[in-house]
Design a protein around this motif. Sequence first.
Motif, PDB file in Angstrom:
ATOM      1  N   VAL A 332      -5.140   2.516 -14.813  1.00  0.00           N
ATOM      2  CA  VAL A 332      -4.788   1.758 -13.599  1.00  0.00           C
ATOM      3  C   VAL A 332      -4.073   2.685 -12.618  1.00  0.00           C
ATOM      4  CG1 VAL A 332      -3.387  -0.129 -12.676  1.00  0.00           C
ATOM      5  CG2 VAL A 332      -4.633  -0.458 -14.814  1.00  0.00           C
ATOM      6  N   SER A 333      -3.092   3.429 -13.127  1.00  0.00           N
ATOM      7  CA  SER A 333      -2.357   4.351 -12.266  1.00  0.00           C
ATOM      8  C   SER A 333      -3.277   5.445 -11.738  1.00  0.00           C
ATOM      9  CB  SER A 333      -1.198   4.989 -13.027  1.00  0.00           C
ATOM     10  OG  SER A 333      -0.194   4.034 -13.251  1.00  0.00           O
ATOM     11  N   GLY A 334      -4.226   5.864 -12.562  1.00  0.00           N
ATOM     12  CA  GLY A 334      -5.186   6.875 -12.121  1.00  0.00           C
ATOM     13  C   GLY A 334      -5.995   6.371 -10.939  1.00  0.00           C
ATOM     14  N   ALA A 335      -6.447   5.111 -11.025  1.00  0.00           N
ATOM     15  CA  ALA A 335      -7.229   4.535  -9.927  1.00  0.00           C
ATOM     16  C   ALA A 335      -6.389   4.513  -8.651  1.00  0.00           C
ATOM     17  CB  ALA A 335      -7.675   3.121 -10.310  1.00  0.00           C
ATOM     18  N   ILE A 336      -5.137   4.087  -8.781  1.00  0.00           N
ATOM     19  CA  ILE A 336      -4.268   4.009  -7.599  1.00  0.00           C
ATOM     20  C   ILE A 336      -4.040   5.416  -7.024  1.00  0.00           C
ATOM     21  CG2 ILE A 336      -1.893   3.529  -6.872  1.00  0.00           C
ATOM     22  CD1 ILE A 336      -1.944   1.121  -8.730  1.00  0.00           C
ATOM     23  N   SER A 337      -3.795   6.375  -7.915  1.00  0.00           N
ATOM     24  CA  SER A 337      -3.491   7.731  -7.445  1.00  0.00           C
ATOM     25  C   SER A 337      -4.654   8.339  -6.676  1.00  0.00           C
ATOM     26  CB  SER A 337      -3.154   8.643  -8.627  1.00  0.00           C
ATOM     27  OG  SER A 337      -2.068   8.138  -9.336  1.00  0.00           O
ATOM     28  N   ILE A 338      -5.864   8.250  -7.239  1.00  0.00           N
ATOM     29  CA  ILE A 338      -6.985   8.894  -6.542  1.00  0.00           C
ATOM     30  C   ILE A 338      -7.332   8.114  -5.285  1.00  0.00           C
ATOM     31  CG2 ILE A 338      -7.921  10.003  -8.623  1.00  0.00           C
ATOM     32  CD1 ILE A 338     -10.195   7.945  -8.548  1.00  0.00           C
TER      33      ILE A 338
END
Lengths: 424, 262
Positions: A332-338
């Motif tokens: 989830v955090s990866g999606a937000i970061s990219i």
Amino acid sequence: MTQSKPLAVRFLKATELDTRMLGMVGALALISIGFHLLSGGLFLTPRNLWNLSVQSSSVAIMATGMMLVIVTRSIDLSIGSMLGFIGMIMGVTQTDFLPRLLGFENPATWAVSLAIGLSLGVVLGGLQGFVVAYLGVPSFIVTLGGLLVWRGAAWWVTSGQTIAPLDSRFRLMGGGPEGSIGADWSWVTGALACFAVILLLANGRIRRRKFLFPLRPLTAEIFLGAAACALIVGAIAIVNAYPWPVGSVRRFAEANGLSLPAGGLFIAHGIAIPVLIAISVGVTMTFFATRTRFGRYVYAIGGNPEAAVLAGIDTRWIIVKVFMLMGFLAAVSGAISIARLDAATNSEGTLAELLVIAAAVIGGTSLAGGAGTIAGSMLGAVLMQSLQSGMVLLGVDTPLQSIAVGAVLVIAAWLDAAHRRRRA
Amino acid sequence: MDPARIPLVAMRNIALSFGGVHAVDRVSIELHGGEVTALVGHNGAGKSTLVKILSGAYQRYAGTIFIRGEEVAIASPRDAKAYGIETIYQTLALADNLDTAANLFLGRELRTRWGTLDDIAMEAEARKVMGRLSPYFERFKDPVRALSGGQRQSVAIARAILFDARILIMDEPTAALGPQETAQVGEIIRQLKADGIGTFLVSHDIHDVFDLADRICVMKNGHIVGTACVGDVTKDEVLGMIILGTCPPSATPGPGAMTAVS
């Protein structure tokens, strides 16, 4: 016994609020006011607070999972690398793999890439959890290995090339003017939240009365409800006071065939989508941690692993599930970061694991296991981000920022240890 | 066969070793309903290991367990509980960071119709059962870490009697208790006995054993030295069994009894 204490102390006790939590809120207030004064009034502005909320969300989301991992007496050092690897996979999925099947900017692209990323997070987390729980390798070593493996894998996906730009719908998860829900929907969200708070308080009171348990004084209940609603309304008012930048407004007006009035157009950001995701994660994780058997068992394992086994709990499977959840949240955090960067790079999330562990520990998670709260860990993430962006506002050099954050982490852990010793 | 003569629990030729040491070496023992059998012996005699096999905490290498004459497979604490075997461990096995109700229902939580934890119903049950054991107990909101030794022991005992136990295993139940609480535990054991529950009592305290048990079974070095009814032997004779491994004529000798002692 409590009669001799001052009224304020008695009242605080009656609300049954966690003193540790109040201390953290106090520290956060102190930091904010301090930076506000030092920066000449730049910190407590809608613009800075809105940015702060977006910047905190990625670490806050992972901190909720890290809290559970640490509660079971484990650690996960791999999430920063996992975030990077999953980010790369989601990036390639939406810019290379899916366009070949569906064409560019297909409305399903964002959902499919996100689903692939989240599933991958569960699989990678579950794999590490399996090695920890069933093969008996210490989590420190397993996830240290993971840190190296997933970072290498992130590079391998495109041989180090950065992937940009991303799908326009996927990008909304990163925030920005378009990635916010606007003033009206923010008020709707706020109203729903206030309603939920009142419902929870009332329901708790009714259930306790049914079993003839001691109740909180009614004044304390009303105070709690009013304070929570005031906080919610205040937060919404702040995010609604931050207007879109002029460039975004102009593009919006052009796209919709509007003519701009002389003084410009005030379009409020409202709650940013990544913040909305973080809040939903926080509420869901609090539900898991406190209202389900899974959460109960996680804490039981942390308190006394042997007792948990003797009580018939399948402790190994619980640990696998905790790592799966951690992997999911890293995705989830990866999606937000990219999405926020509008690019997937193989170095995304470097050192994130340490920020997340620091947030959880500052938020009151005990490294000895068995103790920690979701709200505390998320507040810890906000506290760290406040410190960092406050120093940026003051123009503090990057190396000095690291020194300050490191020192705060150690001091927070020390205060927490002292607090626990005094209580025990 | 006369159902009254079928033992509630029969363990036959149970064996388990740790790293080559025979902790329990082909031990056979029986327990009848409404009876308290005390297991006594030195540290390392194998008594705790034996009862942990019955409670599912340890897996035996050999031997069979019968409950009411039927052979059963006990591979985990959960299996044991399914047969109505409840255990109060010497270490109490409490999750110190959780409150009393959470510990009482650990692994068997009450849930609402939504599948969520029903903390309030669990607290209500906890108040009922704790009211029986320790009437002035009021600290239901505190983690059990904050409770006194006696209160913690009460929580461990309450957990065992909360779920209709048929067979109760008590491993040093009074080790952490004061005289008044010990008397209370004695009262509970007598009550359970009257309800037809069979109890294995593991204890170091000879006085407790003579006070509460019907039969005494002495273990030494993983073997049974002998078994005797409480009325048939003196405390000194039991001490002799524990220390020397000699079996007095009034007791039934086991495979671990010293031979050729006059």
